[in-house]
Scaffold this motif. Structure first.
Motif, PDB file in Angstrom:
ATOM      1  N   ALA A  40       0.840  -1.191   0.000  1.00  0.00           N
ATOM      2  CA  ALA A  40       0.000   0.000   0.000  1.00  0.00           C
ATOM      3  C   ALA A  40       0.874   1.239   0.000  1.00  0.00           C
ATOM      4  N   PHE A  41       0.479   2.214  -0.783  1.00  0.00           N
ATOM      5  CA  PHE A  41       1.206   3.474  -0.783  1.00  0.00           C
ATOM      6  C   PHE A  41       0.269   4.590  -1.223  1.00  0.00           C
ATOM      7  N   GLY A  42       0.738   5.802  -1.062  1.00  0.00           N
ATOM      8  CA  GLY A  42      -0.051   6.957  -1.450  1.00  0.00           C
ATOM      9  C   GLY A  42      -0.522   7.814  -0.284  1.00  0.00           C
ATOM     10  N   GLY A  43      -0.202   7.420   0.941  1.00  0.00           N
ATOM     11  CA  GLY A  43      -0.608   8.229   2.077  1.00  0.00           C
ATOM     12  C   GLY A  43       0.165   9.536   2.150  1.00  0.00           C
ATOM     13  N   GLY A  44      -0.253  10.365   3.060  1.00  0.00           N
ATOM     14  CA  GLY A  44       0.414  11.644   3.227  1.00  0.00           C
ATOM     15  C   GLY A  44      -0.371  12.553   4.125  1.00  0.00           C
ATOM     16  N   LEU A  45       0.046  13.793   4.140  1.00  0.00           N
ATOM     17  CA  LEU A  45      -0.608  14.825   4.945  1.00  0.00           C
ATOM     18  C   LEU A  45      -1.490  15.670   4.040  1.00  0.00           C
ATOM     19  N   VAL A  46      -2.733  15.837   4.434  1.00  0.00           N
ATOM     20  CA  VAL A  46      -3.669  16.616   3.629  1.00  0.00           C
ATOM     21  C   VAL A  46      -4.557  17.422   4.567  1.00  0.00           C
ATOM     22  N   GLN A  47      -5.016  18.557   4.099  1.00  0.00           N
ATOM     23  CA  GLN A  47      -5.925  19.365   4.900  1.00  0.00           C
ATOM     24  C   GLN A  47      -7.339  18.823   4.815  1.00  0.00           C
ATOM     25  N   ALA A  48      -8.106  19.106   5.828  1.00  0.00           N
ATOM     26  CA  ALA A  48      -9.513  18.698   5.826  1.00  0.00           C
ATOM     27  C   ALA A  48     -10.193  19.229   4.570  1.00  0.00           C
ATOM     28  N   GLY A  49     -11.012  18.382   3.974  1.00  0.00           N
ATOM     29  CA  GLY A  49     -11.675  18.728   2.727  1.00  0.00           C
ATOM     30  C   GLY A  49     -10.909  18.302   1.492  1.00  0.00           C
ATOM     31  N   GLY A  50      -9.667  17.893   1.684  1.00  0.00           N
ATOM     32  CA  GLY A  50      -8.833  17.491   0.564  1.00  0.00           C
ATOM     33  C   GLY A  50      -9.047  16.047   0.150  1.00  0.00           C
ATOM     34  N   SER A  51      -8.220  15.610  -0.790  1.00  0.00           N
ATOM     35  CA  SER A  51      -8.338  14.267  -1.357  1.00  0.00           C
ATOM     36  C   SER A  51      -6.981  13.582  -1.396  1.00  0.00           C
TER      37      SER A  51
ATOM     38  N   TYR B 280      -9.439 -11.664   6.518  1.00  0.00           N
ATOM     39  CA  TYR B 280      -8.395 -11.427   5.532  1.00  0.00           C
ATOM     40  C   TYR B 280      -7.099 -12.066   5.987  1.00  0.00           C
ATOM     41  N   GLY B 281      -6.522 -12.860   5.106  1.00  0.00           N
ATOM     42  CA  GLY B 281      -5.339 -13.614   5.492  1.00  0.00           C
ATOM     43  C   GLY B 281      -4.022 -13.013   5.061  1.00  0.00           C
ATOM     44  N   TYR B 282      -4.071 -12.120   4.101  1.00  0.00           N
ATOM     45  CA  TYR B 282      -2.837 -11.522   3.604  1.00  0.00           C
ATOM     46  C   TYR B 282      -2.911 -10.007   3.773  1.00  0.00           C
ATOM     47  N   TRP B 283      -1.840  -9.455   4.310  1.00  0.00           N
ATOM     48  CA  TRP B 283      -1.817  -8.028   4.610  1.00  0.00           C
ATOM     49  C   TRP B 283      -0.556  -7.383   4.071  1.00  0.00           C
ATOM     50  N   GLY B 284      -0.721  -6.152   3.614  1.00  0.00           N
ATOM     51  CA  GLY B 284       0.435  -5.368   3.247  1.00  0.00           C
ATOM     52  C   GLY B 284       0.834  -4.468   4.401  1.00  0.00           C
ATOM     53  N   GLN B 285       1.922  -3.769   4.217  1.00  0.00           N
ATOM     54  CA  GLN B 285       2.323  -2.793   5.218  1.00  0.00           C
ATOM     55  C   GLN B 285       1.396  -1.588   5.084  1.00  0.00           C
ATOM     56  N   GLY B 286       1.282  -0.791   6.072  1.00  0.00           N
ATOM     57  CA  GLY B 286       0.371   0.333   6.029  1.00  0.00           C
ATOM     58  C   GLY B 286       0.983   1.585   5.449  1.00  0.00           C
ATOM     59  N   THR B 287       0.107   2.495   5.112  1.00  0.00           N
ATOM     60  CA  THR B 287       0.526   3.815   4.672  1.00  0.00           C
ATOM     61  C   THR B 287      -0.240   4.836   5.507  1.00  0.00           C
ATOM     62  N   LEU B 288       0.472   5.828   6.014  1.00  0.00           N
ATOM     63  CA  LEU B 288      -0.116   6.770   6.954  1.00  0.00           C
ATOM     64  C   LEU B 288      -0.841   7.893   6.238  1.00  0.00           C
ATOM     65  N   VAL B 289      -2.069   8.115   6.658  1.00  0.00           N
ATOM     66  CA  VAL B 289      -2.866   9.244   6.180  1.00  0.00           C
ATOM     67  C   VAL B 289      -3.117  10.166   7.368  1.00  0.00           C
ATOM     68  N   THR B 290      -2.737  11.413   7.216  1.00  0.00           N
ATOM     69  CA  THR B 290      -2.954  12.400   8.262  1.00  0.00           C
ATOM     70  C   THR B 290      -3.762  13.541   7.682  1.00  0.00           C
TER      71      THR B 290
END
Length: 132
Positions: free
Chosen positions: A6-17, A119-129
């Motif tokens: 999993a990837f694509g997380g990040g810091l975003v302001q409220a209302g963002g995408s 769910y038996g298989y998991w990826g590492q996480g990505t942080l969303v703030t």
């Protein structure tokens, strides 16, 4: 080997995408359900959305309905397949580590399909703030 990334997380302001991606390989993609889950600090992991590749159906937690959209990009020959989670109108309550996972032969209807225990298989996480 089964791999989920999993990837694509990040810091975003409220209302963002944000759009998260889950790259999957090593299993018969079309036979599995891919789910997105999140875990906020001090809280249990919860199901956000999933897509059942056996019939194409999608499911969402009530808290994200109308804001999040899950979709799949199926590659041939079980090469890298990708599941996306488009997240719009984000709020601080959406903050957490987001995980993707693969499950086979899930039961229990919409509630069961979003249960991490299936769910038996998991990826590492990505942080969303999401900042207010």
């Amino acid at each position: 080997d089964v791999q989920l990334q999993a990837f694509g997380g990040g810091l975003v302001q409220a209302g963002g995408s944000l759009r998260l991606s889950c790259a999957a390989s090593g299993f018969t993609f079309g036979a599995y359900t891919i789910g997105w889950f999140r875990q906020a600090p001090g809280k249990e992991r919860e199901g956000v959305s999933c897509v059942k590749h056996t019939d194409g159906s999608t499911y969402y937690a009530d808290s994200v309905k109308g804001r999040f959209t899950i979709s799949s990009d199926n590659a041939k020959d079980n090469a890298k397949n990708t599941v996306y989670l488009q997240m719009n109108s984000l709020t601080p309550e959406d903050t957490g580590v987001y995980y993707c996972a693969a499950g086979y032969f899930l039961v229990g209807g919409s509630r069961g399909y979003l249960s991490p225990r299936q769910y038996g298989y998991w990826g590492q996480g990505t942080l969303v703030t999401v900042s207010s």
